[in-house]
Design a protein around this motif. Structure first.
Motif, PDB file in Angstrom:
ATOM      1  N   UNK A  99      11.027  12.945   7.181  1.00 49.03           N
ATOM      2  CA  UNK A  99      12.304  12.783   5.949  1.00 49.03           C
ATOM      3  C   UNK A  99      12.742  11.381   5.786  1.00 49.03           C
ATOM      4  N   UNK A 100      12.112  10.597   6.855  1.00 46.60           N
ATOM      5  CA  UNK A 100      12.429   9.059   6.379  1.00 46.60           C
ATOM      6  C   UNK A 100      11.563   8.444   5.465  1.00 46.60           C
ATOM      7  N   UNK A 101      10.149   8.797   5.483  1.00 44.30           N
ATOM      8  CA  UNK A 101       9.561   8.362   4.407  1.00 44.30           C
ATOM      9  C   UNK A 101       9.563   9.004   3.024  1.00 44.30           C
ATOM     10  N   UNK A 102       9.820  10.448   3.347  1.00 44.84           N
ATOM     11  CA  UNK A 102       9.870  11.308   1.824  1.00 44.84           C
ATOM     12  C   UNK A 102      11.164  11.117   1.105  1.00 44.84           C
ATOM     13  N   UNK A 103      12.267  10.970   1.949  1.00 46.85           N
ATOM     14  CA  UNK A 103      13.535  11.022   1.426  1.00 46.85           C
ATOM     15  C   UNK A 103      14.590   9.849   1.543  1.00 46.85           C
ATOM     16  N   UNK A 104      14.695   9.676   2.971  1.00 46.07           N
ATOM     17  CA  UNK A 104      15.719   8.640   3.154  1.00 46.07           C
ATOM     18  C   UNK A 104      15.546   7.222   2.568  1.00 46.07           C
ATOM     19  N   UNK A 105      14.069   6.569   2.930  1.00 43.00           N
ATOM     20  CA  UNK A 105      13.639   5.298   2.382  1.00 43.00           C
ATOM     21  C   UNK A 105      13.717   5.163   0.831  1.00 43.00           C
TER      22      UNK A 105
END
Length: 386
Positions: free
Chosen positions: A71-77
């Motif tokens: 979720x960090x790589x795909x959404x949050x960042x």
């Protein structure tokens, strides 16, 4: 069976940003960012006013990260970049890196930290925050993004879905409040552990230990239900405990001091608990219960609703505690790693036999302190929904 849902994240500069989520039971398998023209122009999200925004990603939490569920790589960042936000991403490298990061924070600065993790990483972080009390104190605001196994903190703050939690943050929909913290001082008098979810002996602590078995590792939250049968069949579950000043003394199969209502998304063993209040609730079940009766009481947590009153009986202790106290454990030792001495503090296990001040010591004492919301150089705040 895979289920797919789509969640609206935020509208910005004529663009509506959403996330497609795939889930297999309790495990997230995919987060995919989507965008389309926005039906109306919206004000910039609230996060632009936040300084020192950090995304702390505990990459091994829960069942770990894959290219699909990162979720960090795909959404949050991508979203933070699109919103021109200033932020830093910190990814855990090992079991010590989260605590080490907490110890490296500048005590003169204030921070907002998004924990993409489970409860254990938040605990490791708090126990790594360095000492020091400058004036005025800095603030450290946390937001749990539930990517662990039980996610007790996030669920208790009504942040069950990681995408919805991030969306509420972007839209400025969350409340921020002081975060109650507690400290347990182990029998050696030197080991001090900050906790904010649960301190337990007996069934709950033993369950955490059993669930670490390799045969349960690939499961999500379901592993606790699978492991519970092993505990009921093979563990003694007779904790000899006295709480000074509280009028509590006896033999308990289940003994827990809880600060949150939910220990899982749908499991509410302590319905009167509130993570925004400076108080613990003692929930204890007598070892006089047979295993069927004990299991019925434990499983009742799946039927409870927040605010419910637990039915009092001679085998159930449920009471509010809002002051410091001591737990005295008088178990008779059976072997060098006797599970009757296992203590759980927010998912971390400590065998109290390793923390004796004297090897001939028969009564072991754990001091519990209410430390409000101050830790090291920081005032600790938490974001959530009432």
């Amino acid at each position: 069976m895979i289920t797919t849902v789509r969640k609206h994240l935020v509208d910005f500069c004529g663009e509506r940003i959403s996330v497609e989520i795939d889930k297999d039971g309790s495990k997230y398998t995919k987060f995919a960012l989507l965008s389309e023209p926005c039906p109306q122009e919206c004000a910039p999200p609230q996060l632009f006013t936040r300084e020192n925004l950090i995304v702390l990603d505990s990459v091994h939490s829960g069942t770990g990260r894959t290219s699909g569920n990162d979720i960090t790589v795909n959404v949050i960042e991508p979203v933070l970049r699109r919103l021109h936000a200033r932020y830093q991403v910190v990814k855990s490298q090992n079991s010590k890196s989260v605590a080490e990061f907490g110890n490296q924070l500048d005590p003169t600065q204030s921070y907002t930290i998004l924990f993409v993790s489970g409860d254990t990483s938040v605990s490791e972080f708090f126990n790594g925050v360095g000492a020091g009390v400058p004036s005025p104190r800095s603030s450290l605001t946390i937001l749990p993004i539930a990517m662990g196994t039980g996610n007790a903190l996030a669920n208790s703050l009504n942040l069950n879905c990681p995408v919805e939690a991030f969306a509420s943050f972007l839209r400025g929909e969350l409340v921020t409040a002081e975060f109650p913290l507690y400290r347990a001082i182990l029998p050696d008098g030197e080991t001090s552990v900050v906790f904010f979810i649960v301190l337990s002996l007996g069934f709950h602590a033993n369950l955490l230990h059993a669930a670490e078995n390799e045969k349960y590792k690939s499961m999500g939250v379901e592993r606790f239900q699978e492991a519970s049968g092993d505990i009921l069949q093979n563990y003694k579950l007779q904790e000899q405990i006295t709480l000074d000043k509280q009028g509590v003394a006896g033999s308990y199969a289940y003994f827990a001091l809880v600060n949150v209502p939910n220990l899982e998304a749908s499991y509410i063993p302590s319905p009167q608990s509130d993570p925004f209040k400076h108080e613990l609730h003692l929930l204890a079940y007598s070892s006089s219960l047979n295993r069927k009766q004990l299991l019925e009481r434990i499983m009742a947590g799946y039927k409870n609703r927040r605010g419910d009153e637990l039915t009092a009986d001679p085998y159930t202790t449920y009471k509010r505690i809002s002051e410091g106290f001591e737990i005295k454990l008088q178990n008779k030792q059976e072997g060098p790693n006797d599970p009757a001495f296992e203590l759980c503090l927010d998912g971390q296990l400590y065998n109290l036999l390793q923390y004796k001040s004297d090897q001939h010591q028969e009564e072991l004492t754990i001091q519990v302190e209410l430390i409000d919301s101050a830790l090291g150089s920081f005032d600790i705040l938490v974001m959530g929904k009432h």
